[in-house]
Every structure is written in structure tokens, then in C-alpha cells.
Design a protein around this motif. Structure first.
Motif, PDB file in Angstrom:
ATOM      1  N   ILE A  38      47.549  38.328  26.547  1.00  0.00           N
ATOM      2  CA  ILE A  38      46.672  39.072  27.440  1.00  0.00           C
ATOM      3  C   ILE A  38      46.156  40.333  26.760  1.00  0.00           C
ATOM      4  CG2 ILE A  38      48.593  40.272  28.548  1.00  0.00           C
ATOM      5  CD1 ILE A  38      45.840  39.023  30.716  1.00  0.00           C
ATOM      6  N   MET A  62      41.721  34.386  31.117  1.00  0.00           N
ATOM      7  CA  MET A  62      42.785  33.912  30.239  1.00  0.00           C
ATOM      8  C   MET A  62      43.247  32.513  30.648  1.00  0.00           C
ATOM      9  SD  MET A  62      46.410  35.690  29.522  1.00  0.00           S
ATOM     10  CE  MET A  62      47.806  34.650  29.299  1.00  0.00           C
ATOM     11  N   GLN A  63      43.435  32.344  31.971  1.00  0.00           N
ATOM     12  CA  GLN A  63      43.916  31.041  32.443  1.00  0.00           C
ATOM     13  C   GLN A  63      42.896  29.939  32.165  1.00  0.00           C
ATOM     14  OE1 GLN A  63      44.740  32.388  36.405  1.00  0.00           O
ATOM     15  NE2 GLN A  63      46.958  32.236  36.110  1.00  0.00           N
ATOM     16  N   MET A  90      42.885  47.925  35.036  1.00  0.00           N
ATOM     17  CA  MET A  90      42.688  46.511  34.721  1.00  0.00           C
ATOM     18  C   MET A  90      43.889  45.957  33.954  1.00  0.00           C
ATOM     19  SD  MET A  90      39.944  44.861  32.111  1.00  0.00           S
ATOM     20  CE  MET A  90      40.627  45.520  30.625  1.00  0.00           C
ATOM     21  N   LEU A 150      50.103  38.550  36.116  1.00  0.00           N
ATOM     22  CA  LEU A 150      50.591  37.514  35.209  1.00  0.00           C
ATOM     23  C   LEU A 150      52.110  37.404  35.302  1.00  0.00           C
ATOM     24  CD1 LEU A 150      49.752  35.556  32.981  1.00  0.00           C
ATOM     25  CD2 LEU A 150      50.057  37.387  31.345  1.00  0.00           C
ATOM     26  N   ASP A 191      46.371  43.195  35.577  1.00  0.00           N
ATOM     27  CA  ASP A 191      46.474  41.859  35.005  1.00  0.00           C
ATOM     28  C   ASP A 191      47.898  41.550  34.574  1.00  0.00           C
ATOM     29  OD1 ASP A 191      43.886  41.365  35.472  1.00  0.00           O
ATOM     30  OD2 ASP A 191      43.183  41.618  33.415  1.00  0.00           O
ATOM     31  N   ALA A 199      47.684  29.148  24.488  1.00  0.00           N
ATOM     32  CA  ALA A 199      47.921  30.377  25.240  1.00  0.00           C
ATOM     33  C   ALA A 199      47.695  31.579  24.340  1.00  0.00           C
ATOM     34  CB  ALA A 199      49.345  30.387  25.783  1.00  0.00           C
ATOM     35  N   TYR A 208      37.709  37.760  35.971  1.00  0.00           N
ATOM     36  CA  TYR A 208      38.441  38.982  35.650  1.00  0.00           C
ATOM     37  C   TYR A 208      39.529  38.616  34.667  1.00  0.00           C
ATOM     38  CZ  TYR A 208      42.267  37.645  38.766  1.00  0.00           C
ATOM     39  OH  TYR A 208      43.312  37.005  39.340  1.00  0.00           O
ATOM     40  N   GLY A 209      40.213  39.614  34.091  1.00  0.00           N
ATOM     41  CA  GLY A 209      41.131  39.417  32.967  1.00  0.00           C
ATOM     42  C   GLY A 209      41.961  38.154  33.036  1.00  0.00           C
ATOM     43  N   LEU A 210      42.765  38.058  34.095  1.00  0.00           N
ATOM     44  CA  LEU A 210      43.722  36.972  34.155  1.00  0.00           C
ATOM     45  C   LEU A 210      43.048  35.612  34.319  1.00  0.00           C
ATOM     46  CD1 LEU A 210      46.706  36.829  33.911  1.00  0.00           C
ATOM     47  CD2 LEU A 210      46.864  36.827  36.405  1.00  0.00           C
ATOM     48  N   ASP A 239      54.267  41.473  26.147  1.00  0.00           N
ATOM     49  CA  ASP A 239      52.871  41.800  26.449  1.00  0.00           C
ATOM     50  C   ASP A 239      52.650  43.305  26.530  1.00  0.00           C
ATOM     51  OD1 ASP A 239      51.788  39.328  26.396  1.00  0.00           O
ATOM     52  OD2 ASP A 239      52.108  38.908  28.527  1.00  0.00           O
TER      53      ASP A 239
END
Lengths: 874, 106
Positions: B43, B30-31, A24, A32, A28, B40, B25-27, A52
Motif C-alpha cells: 500500500i 490496490m484491490q 488518506m 486494509l 487506507d 499483491a 480510492y487508495g484501497l 506497511d
């Protein structure tokens, strides 16, 4: 590029992140990253991606969520734990290897500090590599004498003549008025001693680096009336007050202080307290100006343009000087010396300060290397012995499926840990010794390298690197053994391992023997020079700096003072002179009246009729000077060496005229040879002029008859105050001054002694550990031999034989090496000791004795074990 | 059940997951947060909060749908569990209790 970034970042996370969420997180981040590349461009996206990644690592690592983490990190941790346990488990061996390494590293770092200091003289000038000093060799018949001082013309005139020279300055040491300056409201109010005063051209401020603290350089040293002072002198005489604008008197000439500069760094070959304008010197000594080619006491420095051809310029100089010096008895060979090499490479007469010695520096570099070699050989050897003990562990690891690479990695981690463990005490020791050493060895600089982070960083990196290299060989060898044979303990008996072992013991003791022999030679030579008969008696001689005399050349006050002193029952004799043993003489040329072509340069001093008797220099022929001072205006006394160089016998020369630097003088006596300077040189030709100009007198030697020196000095000082009020009373002892000429040799001897001690100590440490293991392996053998009734003496010899043979071999190999080193070192001395056979053999006996002591402990312990105990185990 | 206490970020995450329904899901979480709040977040902190919430039992997750942009790695979709829904409701109740008492807010 993009893929590479991703790969690196994800691998980093892979090491730390819990495997449950790894996909995951990685997914991600990558998604990103791609979105960001579209939105903000590659560079920004990459930066954010990297940030990150680190944030993720930080979060997951600090939370310790690695439930099923990837193996690497844990393996690394376990390796460290195992290494730690091994280190702790073998306390004695670890301690010995660390001690050896620490000592070696400390010794080496201290030498690095010293060598760095000595090799970086004058490198702080911004343009140092283009600044040169001009020197000349004066070549006459069978004699070459080099001088750091040259003619004034070689400054000013040469600049006009040669386009390569873009800037120059001329300077000269100003002996002036016996090293005193006066200051305060009235001219004679206060008086202070100043040693290094130079007259210089203002362009020195452009060519050399100065740290201006007060005042300004505008018009400084221009004209004849202003002066620059260094900070410590300014503080000494003006304390809190500003020195700027104050008037000081050097002799009777007033100067205004216009600038105060910080004291020059310790690594400067031209150190001064006070700088006066060159213009003043030229004005004060018009006699030099009349004939520019008569006096070579000027130091000329040039700044050359970057692509100047130095060799070609030197040739042009030779042609240039040849036209003016055609009437001389010598041929001048001009050469240029780069300013930052003066300290180590230049050893001429009239050097402005005491220079270093390149041979010593090279020797020290070799010694540092040898010490490191010994320390690391020792370490490798010890590592081997511990591996022998751990063969079963290594064997089991192999059987359990450990790969060669993993084993090596594990062993290397241990090695690096031990090295780091040795480096830390070594660094601390270096700082402590480095701070206190300057008190013991005067030429050892302050421990300035310790203030630089790069010094520590480089040393740490080198130590870690050496730790890996030195650990690699035993680790590779141990890990490449077959698992099954290792389990049986075969490795221990392999011929290769044993040979390597022996070679290393030989190497260590070889280095130690070489150092010991060199130490013996240095000590013997030093001792020889200190005890050799000088042909002159300088014991119990107190030397006063002579008072400043009036211009009118009146000898009255000097004579009166001498009479006062000689009336004292504790004073045997008093003599006035311009020099005395250990102090410099002036160069003069000497030739026969009949043979005008052949002359040579000899040392001239001026002395009174007491000089020969006070220093107990016997006359070979002729007579001494007559009293009072001026009775023998044109008489000279030569020494035997000078007579020999003239090609005459003493008797032939008595009452004959000779030519001394252009003046016709009469030889009234010939004295025996004596060592005017240190025994580094042979007897030098000398001439004594009678004292007819009082202004030249620099020293007043007092032969004393009492052991209560301090009260006598008080009496002399009282007499001084009555005869010469307002003059500085300053004195030294003749034998101390003579002794100081050997300071460099004495320091070398101390250094070599210390390092040969370190070397033999480390070697014995290693031997101690090695013999422990070899004895452990031979326990059973000893048990059986004891049961069979071997006599104790025989058994002892059986156990010691192997080691002693190695020591003997190393001692024998050391002989030719150390013989060579000693001979090349001794060749610098005109008076030297012969290298006797006993010196060559002594190190063998010493190392044999010490190593016997070292191994005896383990041998005796092994022999005392009850055989029943060693034999029942199986 | 233990008294629910949610940090501001955790509450936001739970709300967002509820809004996104099957696409959380994760992204995307976040968005969505970024779109609504204009701020912002990193992550990394989002991931750590998601894992924490899952451990507390407010979230449930399953893997699915890999894409090329992810280098073939599967997404992990989150959805609220019953305690998660309860937690949101509890927070809402708590807040509204306050809002009623503040005159001038209505």
C-alpha cells in the motif's frame, strides 16, 4: 489490543507523513488492516500492518515530502542545531567538560575491566558454583596457619564417606626434577624448562573445563604412563609436529602424550603446562602412601550436589579428621572454598599460584566510583556556569512562550550530546590504553571486555543515562526561574545556586585530597618496605637452580662445582640450600624434649656452612655448620624468633636437644632474625638443617664481586656445562626475586598515583572554568576597586579568598576520611609506617597550591583589564 | 506538452482508476490491481505513486465518505485529469504501433 496497535502505527506515520495525505494514508492502512484481520487472522494481519506502517514511513520520510509536517520532528532537529551551536559557541567550556568526562569515563572503564577480570576467576567451569577445594587451618598454641594443601585421604576416603560429594579429584604440584623435561629420539637428546607440572586424578577432566585440541581423553591420566600437555608447551617443544604419541621424560620416567589441550584461560587459579597421572606420583613416593596423614601437599577438589549443606559438611570433616590427627600438636579445622572465590578470597600457604587481593579490588571499586563522581560533579558545575551565561537566552525563550518541559528537553539534548561527544574519545582512549597497559602492569589482563558488544552497549547506555541525570538538575533549575528575573540575571546571585556551586567544588577537591593522601601512604609504605634493613644481604647474589642429582646421594659433583666457582676471583662465596630469602620454606613443627605438648610450626630450610656467611646473617650464639655437607647430620640452627617461641634464651638452648617434626636434633647455633619473606609479615621462626641429602638441594647461591655480570655468567655457564652436561642452566638474582614480592603493592601504588592525578586534574579543570565565569561577573567590581585605589596584592587576595576557603574546607574534611582508609589499608602489613601529621596536611598544601595556580590566570587577566573598559558599558 | 513517460505501475494505476470511475480510492485501487494481476503490491508504494501522479498532474483528488472501518477518516477519491487520459492514450498508441509490426501477434 487492536486499537493499541492501530494507535501506535498511526502515530509513527503521523510524525513523518505530509499532512496533506496523512488522512488518506492512515485511513487506507486501517481499512486494509480490518479486511486482513477477517481474511488471515489477527497475528498475520498485525505483522503486515506493522510492515506497511514502516514502509510508509520509509517512503514518506526518504522523499522528504513533509510540506506541513507535524512540529515534533522539526523541533527536535532545531533543538539539535541549537545544542550544536551552543557547544561550538562555548569551545573552552565544552572542551573542558568533555575532557573531564572523557578522562573519568576512561579511568572507570579500565578499572571495570580489571575488576571484572579479577572477580571472574575460574567461573568458566560449567559447574563452578558447586566445585570446592578443601583447605585446613592448623590451630596450635597462639598460631593459626592455613594450608591450601591437605591430606590424600581427604580426597579418596572422603568421597566414600560423605554422600554430598558426587565427584572429586586430587592433585599435587610436582616439583620433580628441577623443572626440566627431556624428549626427542634418545632420552637426553633435548631438554626444556617446564614450570607447572601437576599430578592429577583423571576425574579433573570431568570437573574442570578443558578445550581438547589434539588426541583424546579416553584413558587419559589413568594408570601411570600418559600425560596431557597444554598447547603452548606442545608447540614449543614439538613445533609443527603432532605431540600425540610422543614420549617425554619427566625425571627418568617416560610418559606418552595422549592429549593436547588449549592453554587455560588467564583467569584460572590452577595453571599447568603438563598434567601427569596421580597414580605415578603415588608409585614414586611410597613413603607418603605408608602414612597418609603425614604429608599435606595434596589439593583436593569436590563437586558437591546442588543442595549440599556446606557448613554441615565442614563439621563432618572436622570429626572425620580429628580421629586420625589426635596425636598432632595442632587441631585441624577443615573448610571448603568455592573454586571461583579462591583467587580473591583465599590466601593460604601452599597456594598453587599467586592469588589476588580482595581489599585492592574493593579499593579500586571505590576509586572508580569516586572518579566518576568527580567527573560528573565537574560536569554539572560547568553546565551551571554556562547556563549563567545563557540566562538571557533562557529568559527570552520563556517570554516567547516556551514551556518548562520544552526548555528542559532542549537543555537535556545538549547534555546528552556532550556526553556522547565525551564517550567517543573515552572509548578510543580505553581501547588504546587497555591494549598497552598489560605491558606496564603485569597483572592487568588483556583488554578482553572490548571484544564484547554488551560491554560497549552497557557503557553507552549508562553514559547516556548519566548524561540525562547530570543534565537534569541544572536544566530543571534553569528552566524554573521566572522569565523576568532571569532576564535581569538574578539567578546568578541566588544563594541556592551559589551554595550548590561551592558544595560541588568542595566535593571534588575532597575526593582529590583523599586520593592524594592515599597515594602518599601507599608510596611511603612501599618505599619503607623496599629500603628497610632485612637483616640479610641479598645484593649481588646470583642464584642458580641446582642440578638434578643421582639417586645415590653423592655430594662429590656438587662440591667439585662449588670449588671451581670459588676459584674464580670474581666470586666471593657459593652456598647450597633449599631456600633463600624470598623463596618458600617447608613447614615443620618444633618442640622442647621436656615439654611435649607445646609445639609450633616454623619454616625449615636446608643449607650448607656457607649459607650464614654468604647472606651475612650474624650468629647470636653457638657456632655455624662445619664443612663438608654431612658433618653436622643432626645439627640445627634456629633463629631468635624460634628460640623466643620455645620460651628459652639462646644460651640455654645451645647443645640441647629439641624435637623437629618427630626427629630429635641438636641446636648448635642461634642466628639473628631476618626477613625471609616480604615485610608484609613479621619475623618468622626459622630453622636451618645441615645439608645431608643432596637430592633436596634446590638452589645454589653465588655471591659475586664484579660489576661485569654478563661475562661472569658466561664463565659460570661454561663451568656448569663441564660439570653437569645435559642439565638446564637457569638463574635469577636474589634481590630481584625478593623485590618481586612487592609487585602487587607496586602496581597498586601505580594505579593510585595515576588516579589521584586524574582526580586532581579533573578538579582543577573544573575550577579553571568556574573561576573564569566568576571573574567575568566580578569585572565591574574589580574596575571600581581599582579606581578607588585598592593595592594589587589586596585585590588579588579578595578575588582568591573564596576559592581558597573552599579548598581548605575540603582538605580538612578529607583528613579523617583518608586517615581511616589509610589505617585500614596499612593494617594488612605487619611492618608499617606511622601515619604522620605531615602526610595528612600535605594534600591540603598540594591542592591549595594547584588550585591557586589554576585561578591565578583568570584573576590576573581580570585585574589587568583597564577599568574604563568594564565600566563604560552601561 | 512534455513527452509522457509512464512506469508500468503508474500505467496500471491510471488504467485502474479509469475503470473504477467514481469508486477509485487508495484501497480499492490496490484491490483491483491485485484482482486483475494476481500480484499483491504494498500500500505504501501505491500511495507514493498516487502522490507522484497527482504532482505530475495526471490525477486529481477530492476527499469524501468516511466509514467506521477507517476510524472515521475520509477517503481520498482519485480521477483522471485530461493529461492523465492523454497519457493513457499515448501509451496505447505507442504499444499498438509495436503490436502491428509484430507478425504472428494478430
Amino acid at each position: 489490543m487492536k486499537d493499541k496497535v492501530i494507535r501506535i502505527g498511526l502515530r509513527l506515520i503521523g510524525w513523518f507523513c505530509s499532512i496533506d495525505y496523512l488522512e488518506m494514508v492512515q485511513g487506507d492502512l486501517v481499512e486494509l488492516y480490518h479486511i486482513r484481520i477477517k481474511n488471515m487472522g489477527f497475528t498475520k494481519a498485525t505483522i503486515r500492518f506493522a510492515v506497511d506502517c514502516f514502509v510508509s514511513v520509509f517512503i514518506f520520510f526518504s522523499k522528504g515530502q513533509s510540506q506541513y509536517s507535524i512540529n515534533n520532528l522539526d523541533m527536535f532537529r532545531i533543538n539539535i542545531i541549537i545544542a550544536y551551536r551552543n557547544i561550538i559557541g562555548n569551545k573552552l567550556t565544552t572542551f573542558i567538560s568533555m575532557l573531564g568526562l572523557s578522562l573519568g569515563i576512561t579511568a572507570c572503564l579500565l578499572i571495570v575491566q580489571y575488576v571484572h577480570f579479577e572477580s571472574n576467576y575460574d567461573s568458566y567451569h560449567p559447574n563452578a558454583e558447586n566445585i570446592y577445594r578443601v583447605n585446613m587451618n592448623m590451630i596450635s598454641k597462639d598460631n593459626i596457619s592455613g594450608s591450601a594443601g591437605t591430606y590424600y585421604t581427604l580426597g579418596e576416603q572422603a568421597k566414600k564417606e560423605f554422600p554430598e560429594i558426587i565427584n572429586y579429584f586430587t592433585s599435587t604440584f610436582n616439583m620433580g626434577t628441577y623443572g626440566q623435561i627431556r624428549y626427542g629420539k634418545g632420552q637426553y637428546e633435548q631438554i626444556s624448562k617446564v614450570n607447572n607440572v601437576y599430578n592429577v586424578d583423571p576425574s579433573i577432566l570431568e570437573m574442570f573445563e578443558f578445550d581438547l585440541q589434539q588426541g583424546s581423553f579416553d584413558n587419559a591420566l589413568v594408570g601411570t604412563k600418559n600425560a596431557i600437555m597444554n598447547a603452548s608447551l606442545a608447540e614449543r617443544i614439538f613445533s609443527e609436529e603432532s605431540a600425540i604419541g610422543k614420549t617425554i621424560y619427566w625425571g627418568d620416567t617416560p610418559f606418552e602424550v595422549v592429549a593436547v589441550v588449549a592453554d587455560q584461560p588467564a583467569n584460572s587459579h590452577l595453571k599447568f603446562d603438563l598434567l601427569l597421572p596421580m597414580g605415578e606420583f603415588r608409585q614414586a613416593f611410597p613413603q607418603y602412601k605408608e602414612n597418609e596423614w603425614s604429608w599435606y601437599g595434596y589439593y583436593n577438589y569436590y563437586e558437591l550436589n546442588e543442595n549440599a549443606d556446606v557448613a554441615a559438611l565442614e563439621n563432618k570433616f572436622d570429626e572425620f579428621t580429628a580421629q586420625f590427627l589426635s596425636d598432632r600438636s595442632f587441631k585441624a579445622d577443615v573448610f571448603l572454598q568455592e573454586v571461583n572465590t579462591i583467587h580473591l578470597e583465599s590466601d593460604l600457604s601452599n597456594e598453587p599460584g599467586k592469588n589476588g587481593n580482595k581489599t585492592t579490588i574493593d579499593l579500586l571499586k571505590i576509586i572508580a566510583l569516586l572518579i566518576i563522581v568527580i567527573a560528573y560533579t565537574n560536569y554539572v558545575n560547568l553546565t551551571f556556569t554556562t547556563y549563567l551565561k545563557r540566562m538571557k537566552e533562557i529568559g527570552i525563550r520563556k517570554v516567547m512562550g516556551s514551556s518548562k518541559g520544552m526548555l528542559i528537553r532542549q537543555l537535556l539534548i545538549e547534555s546528552v550530546l556532550i556526553n556522547i561527544g565525551a564517550a567517543i574519545p573515552a572509548f578510543i582512549l580505553t581501547i588504546i590504553i587497555g591494549t598497552y597497559l598489560p605491558n606496564l602492569i603485569s597483572s592487568f589482563p588483556e583488554f578482553y571486555l572490548g571484544n564484547h558488544w554488551w560491554f560497549w552497549l552497557t557503557s553507552s547506555l549508562i553514559i547516556v543515562g548519566l548524561g540525562i541525570i547530570s543534565g537534569l538538575y541544572p536544566a530543571v533549575l534553569a528552566s524554573s526561574q521566572k522569565g523576568i528575573s532571569v532576564l535581569k540575571g538574578v539567578f546568578a546571585k541566588s544563594a541556592k545556586g551559589a551554595l550548590l556551586h561551592k558544595t560541588m567544588v568542595v566535593l571534588q577537591f575532597l575526593v582529590a585530597s583523599v586520593l592524594i593522601l592515599f597515594a602518599i601512604i601507599v608510596n611511603k609504605q612501599l618505599n619503607f618496605m623496599l629500603t628497610q634493613d632485612l637483616g640479610v644481604d641479598i645484593e649481588q647474589v646470583l642464584v642458580l637452580k641446582a642440578p638434578q642429582m643421582d639417586q645415590d646421594n653423592n655430594e662429590g659433583p656438587l662440591l667439585a662445582f662449588r670449588n671451581t666457582l670459588e676459584a674464580n676471583p670474581n666470586i666471593h662465596k657459593v652456598s647450597y640450600s633449599t631456600s633463600l630469602p624470598s623463596q618458600s620454606t617447608h613447614g615443620r613443627s618444633l618442640q622442647l624434649v621436656t615439654n611435649a605438648d607445646e609445639s609450633f610450626i616454623l619454616g625449615r630450610l636446608i643449607g650448607d656452612e656457607n649459607y650464614l656467611t654468604l647472606f651475612e646473617i650474624p650468629l647470636v650464639s653457638g657456632r655455624n655448620f662445619r664443612a663438608p655437607f654431612s658433618a653436622d647430620q643432626n645439627g640445627i640452627i634456629l633463629n631468635e624468633r624460634a628460640v623466643e617461641l620455645l620460651g628459652r634464651t639462646p644460651e640455654e638452648l645451645i647443645n640441647q636437644n629439641v624435637i623437629l617434626s618427630g626427629d630429635t636434633v641438636k641446636v648448635i647455633g642461634v642466628m639473628a632474625n631476618y626477613y625471609h619473606n616480604s615485610l608484609h609479615q613479621k619475623y618468622e621462626p626459622l630453622v636451618i638443617n645441615s645439608a645431608h641429602t643432596m637430592q633436596d638441594i634446590t638452589y645454589l647461591s653465588v655471591k659475586i664481586l664484579t660489576s661485569d655480570i654478563s661475562s661472569l655468567i658466561d664463565e659460570i655457564e661454561q663451568a656448569w656445562q663441564t660439570h653437569f652436561p645435559a642439565q638446564l642452566f637457569d638463574f635469577f638474582f636474589a634481590d630481584n626475586a625478593f623485590d618481586q614480592q612487592y609487585n602487587q603493592d607496586r602496581e597498586l601504588s601505580r594505579i593510585v598515583n595515576a588516579f589521584s592525578f586524574v582526580a586532581i586534574f579533573i578538579a582543577c579543570l573544573g575550577l579553571f572554568a568556574v573561576s573564569l565565569f566568576s571573574m567575568m561577573q566580578r569585572r565591574k567590581e574589580v574596575g571600581i576597586r581599582k579606581i578607588l585605589g585598592t593595592p594589587v596584592g589586596h585585590l588579588f587576595w579578595l578575588l582568591a579568598k573564596g576559592t581558597m576557603t573552599l579548598i581548605l574546607i575540603s582538605g580538612l574534611v578529607a583528613i579523617p576520611i583518608s586517615y581511616g582508609i589509610s589505617q585500614s589499608w596499612l593494617s594488612d602489613f605487619a611492618n608499617r609506617i606511622p601515619v604522620k601529621t605531615i602526610y595528612l596536611i600535605a594534600p591540603i598544601f598540594l591542592t591549595a597550591f594547584l588550585s591557586m595556580l589554576t585561578i591565578t590566570y583568570h584573576i590576573v587577566r581580570t585585574m589587568r583589564i583597564n577599568p574604563a573598559e568594564t565600566l563604560r558599558t552601561e | 506538452m512534455k513527452k509522457v513517460e509512464l512506469a508500468a505501475l503508474e500505467e496500471l494505476i491510471l488504467l485502474t482508476i479509469a475503470v473504477l470511475e467514481d469508486e477509485a480510492y487508495g484501497l480499492s485501487i490496490m484491490q483491483e490491481i491485485e484482482r486483475r494481476t494476481g500480484k499483491a503490491g504494498s500500500i505504501g508504494s501505491l500511495h507514493s505513486a498516487l502522490i507522484r501522479l497527482e504532482k505530475k498532474g495526471f490525477l486529481d483528488s477530492e476527499e469524501g465518505g468516511s466509514t467506521k472501518e477507517r476510524g472515521g477518516r475520509r477517503k481520498r477519491y482519485f480521477r483522471l485529469t485530461q493529461p492523465g487520459v492523454e497519457a493513457i492514450k499515448e501509451t496505447k498508441r505507442l504499444r499498438e504501433g509495436y503490436y502491428h509490426l509484430i507478425s504472428g501477434l494478430n
